[in-house]
Design an enzyme around this catalytic site. Sequence first.
Site, PDB file in Angstrom:
ATOM      1  CE  LYS A 284      -4.307  -1.589   2.046  1.00 50.17           C
ATOM      2  NZ  LYS A 284      -5.306  -1.404   3.092  1.00 50.17           N
ATOM      3  CG  ASP A 320      -8.474   0.888   3.053  1.00 49.81           C
ATOM      4  OD1 ASP A 320      -9.312   0.080   2.618  1.00 49.81           O
ATOM      5  OD2 ASP A 320      -7.261   0.632   3.121  1.00 49.81           O
TER       6      ASP A 320
HETATM    7  P1  NAP Z   1       0.331  -2.005   9.194  1.00 50.92           P
HETATM    8  O1  NAP Z   1       0.582  -0.760   8.394  1.00 50.92           O
HETATM    9  O2  NAP Z   1       1.295  -3.114   9.116  1.00 50.92           O
HETATM   10  O3  NAP Z   1       0.197  -1.537  10.735  1.00 50.92           O
HETATM   11  C1  NAP Z   1       0.009  -2.457  11.724  1.00 50.92           C
HETATM   12  C2  NAP Z   1      -0.115  -1.764  13.095  1.00 50.92           C
HETATM   13  O4  NAP Z   1      -0.395  -2.789  14.029  1.00 50.92           O
HETATM   14  C3  NAP Z   1       1.144  -1.064  13.542  1.00 50.92           C
HETATM   15  O5  NAP Z   1       0.800   0.068  14.281  1.00 50.92           O
HETATM   16  C4  NAP Z   1       1.807  -2.112  14.438  1.00 50.92           C
HETATM   17  O6  NAP Z   1       2.550  -1.572  15.509  1.00 50.92           O
HETATM   18  C5  NAP Z   1       0.616  -2.803  15.027  1.00 50.92           C
HETATM   19  N1  NAP Z   1       0.956  -4.196  15.342  1.00 50.92           N
HETATM   20  C6  NAP Z   1       1.317  -5.166  14.483  1.00 50.92           C
HETATM   21  N2  NAP Z   1       1.570  -6.301  15.157  1.00 50.92           N
HETATM   22  C7  NAP Z   1       1.381  -6.042  16.458  1.00 50.92           C
HETATM   23  C8  NAP Z   1       1.487  -6.793  17.649  1.00 50.92           C
HETATM   24  N3  NAP Z   1       1.885  -8.082  17.601  1.00 50.92           N
HETATM   25  N4  NAP Z   1       1.190  -6.209  18.828  1.00 50.92           N
HETATM   26  C9  NAP Z   1       0.820  -4.923  18.873  1.00 50.92           C
HETATM   27  N5  NAP Z   1       0.700  -4.134  17.784  1.00 50.92           N
HETATM   28  C10 NAP Z   1       0.982  -4.696  16.594  1.00 50.92           C
HETATM   29  O7  NAP Z   1      -1.076  -2.617   8.846  1.00 50.92           O
HETATM   30  P2  NAP Z   1      -2.362  -1.846   8.308  1.00 50.92           P
HETATM   31  O8  NAP Z   1      -2.320  -1.780   6.839  1.00 50.92           O
HETATM   32  O9  NAP Z   1      -2.511  -0.589   9.070  1.00 50.92           O
HETATM   33  O10 NAP Z   1      -3.536  -2.895   8.669  1.00 50.92           O
HETATM   34  C11 NAP Z   1      -3.923  -3.142  10.007  1.00 50.92           C
HETATM   35  C12 NAP Z   1      -5.151  -4.057  10.033  1.00 50.92           C
HETATM   36  O11 NAP Z   1      -6.262  -3.410   9.430  1.00 50.92           O
HETATM   37  C13 NAP Z   1      -4.949  -5.361   9.257  1.00 50.92           C
HETATM   38  O12 NAP Z   1      -5.462  -6.410  10.032  1.00 50.92           O
HETATM   39  C14 NAP Z   1      -5.777  -5.181   8.023  1.00 50.92           C
HETATM   40  O13 NAP Z   1      -6.287  -6.396   7.530  1.00 50.92           O
HETATM   41  C15 NAP Z   1      -6.892  -4.298   8.532  1.00 50.92           C
HETATM   42  N6  NAP Z   1      -7.527  -3.546   7.422  1.00 50.92           N
HETATM   43  C16 NAP Z   1      -8.832  -3.805   7.151  1.00 50.92           C
HETATM   44  C17 NAP Z   1      -9.477  -3.120   6.134  1.00 50.92           C
HETATM   45  C18 NAP Z   1     -10.928  -3.401   5.844  1.00 50.92           C
HETATM   46  O14 NAP Z   1     -11.388  -3.104   4.740  1.00 50.92           O
HETATM   47  N7  NAP Z   1     -11.681  -3.926   6.787  1.00 50.92           N
HETATM   48  C19 NAP Z   1      -8.778  -2.170   5.380  1.00 50.92           C
HETATM   49  C20 NAP Z   1      -7.444  -1.917   5.702  1.00 50.92           C
HETATM   50  C21 NAP Z   1      -6.825  -2.613   6.723  1.00 50.92           C
HETATM   51  P3  NAP Z   1       4.071  -1.067  15.335  1.00 50.92           P
HETATM   52  O15 NAP Z   1       3.965   0.353  14.854  1.00 50.92           O
HETATM   53  O16 NAP Z   1       4.629  -1.174  16.724  1.00 50.92           O
HETATM   54  O17 NAP Z   1       4.730  -1.977  14.361  1.00 50.92           O
END
Ligand code: NAP
Length: 484
Positions: A284, A320
């Site tokens: 992304k 999103d």
């Molecule tokens: P991302 O950019 O990788 O960010 C992940 C976030 O989660 C970061 O802040 C990370 O913290 C934190 N994190 C990851 N592993 C962790 C752990 N073990 N313990 C605590 N915090 C943790 O991911 P993203 O793109 O934002 O997506 C996040 C979620 O949203 C995903 O599950 C995705 O599937 C979902 N999503 C859903 C939709 C929908 O249409 N429903 C759309 C977009 C995203 P750090 O900063 O410390 O690494």
Amino acid sequence: MRVCVSLVEDGVKEAVAAGLIAQAKGADLLEVRFDKMTKLPEDLSAFRKLSLPRIATLRTEGQGGSSQHGDEERLRFFRRAIRIGFENVDIEYDSPLIYRLGRELRSVGLICSFHDFTGTPSKARIIDALITTASKGDLAKVAFRINNVGDLKRLLEAARLFSVTGNKFVLLGMGELGEITRSMSGAFGSAFTYASVEKGKEAAPGQPDVETLKALGDKPVITGLTGSPLGHSLSPAIHNAAYRSLKLPGQYLLFPATAAELPDLLYLVRELGIRGLNVTIPHKENVMRYLDDVDPLASRVGAVNTIVNKNGKLVGTNTDVSGLEKALLAAGADPRGKSVLVIGAGGAARACGLVLERRGADIWFTNRTASRAQEVAKGFSGRVAGHGDVAHMTFDMVVNCTPLGMQGFPDELPVDPQVFRAGQWAVDLIYNPPTTRFLEEAAKHGAKTLSGMEMLIYQAMDAFETWTGQRPPYEVMAAGARTG
Ligand code: NAP
């Protein structure tokens, strides 16, 4: 698009019956895969009942078929097929039968075929295969397993180079990434493409059914999803349900790609006129550098989840944001004037921050890495709460923007459950599973819950509308997600 249905039935009676169904479904040609029959039939006269041009194929094991017959038996079989009136025969490029049948082949069309079920060679070797098969037959048929985006790119380039010879050919890519060679067979220069009579009757991996291909017509709208890994994505089921419901000739395909493959994938998007792509983890953010433009909304979020092909110009946007906003409003969870805790600081948290800023919420961020929470809070006029502090604070809404609880990730709560209260909204962006531990725990405390499935559906509706100009019905896409 001209479509040849491959009939993979056990016997003559069944193959003729399937052929009649294929004719009724709009097939243009019929291929009888005699190697799929338990016994090679003596009497082929029943095939006269079929009115479409027919191809007799007795694919050898070496070329991915099931025929173990010796050359003499194969020779006698093809003579029978020609005598009975089969208009075409398909013979493998390395078979001595091509020479032994010799003059007898003059009265039929010879499809000379080459298959590689393991991979796609260099461009020069693809062209070699086309030249060899074209020199022996009236139509060259070559099929390769597509293992990555580079394979697909070479196949397209080879097809374009070879098409200047004026020879008729069919070029097929097998496997998930090869599906587009069938859906857009004209763009690859193929004279026709192959289909099954119905789902479950495929003759090769990735072969679509005849109704799906005929509905696409000559200029289908092709959209899809890239990311890595794509696993069992719900997006094809969601989008393809919309294409069917709106009777739009379109298809949503999966294009798994590594970061290094993104430039080649975007080359294919431009060259083939793919209408647009959704982008998911982990591309992304890094896809932005390869686009011609990124709209202000996606720039603000720092992430693109939708690419739109505007006459060859690739523009990044982010549905999103609108998807989450619409999901919240549809559920009656307007964050306007409310205090909201966002857990996470990645792309999803930033999309959420923008929605909350637009709706005038009092925004708080908490994150595993505090410095990232500081950064995102600064960008969206929010404040930061420590992981340990949030349990003692009161929020009207709590939004999980981390992958904790998603299939394949630890099934842990991303926040102290003391943060949950009666009457509060708990929103999880995770959609797989649709109900997470986070939502279950919140519900136990009397909170109202909203699954990420709603956001997934609304972001898909917005992307679909951006690409096609048509708004798909919510119910259709939701039903697609349920069956996907
Ligand atoms: P991302 O950019 O990788 O960010 C992940 C976030 O989660 C970061 O802040 C990370 O913290 C934190 N994190 C990851 N592993 C962790 C752990 N073990 N313990 C605590 N915090 C943790 O991911 P993203 O793109 O934002 O997506 C996040 C979620 O949203 C995903 O599950 C995705 O599937 C979902 N999503 C859903 C939709 C929908 O249409 N429903 C759309 C977009 C995203 P750090 O900063 O410390 O690494």
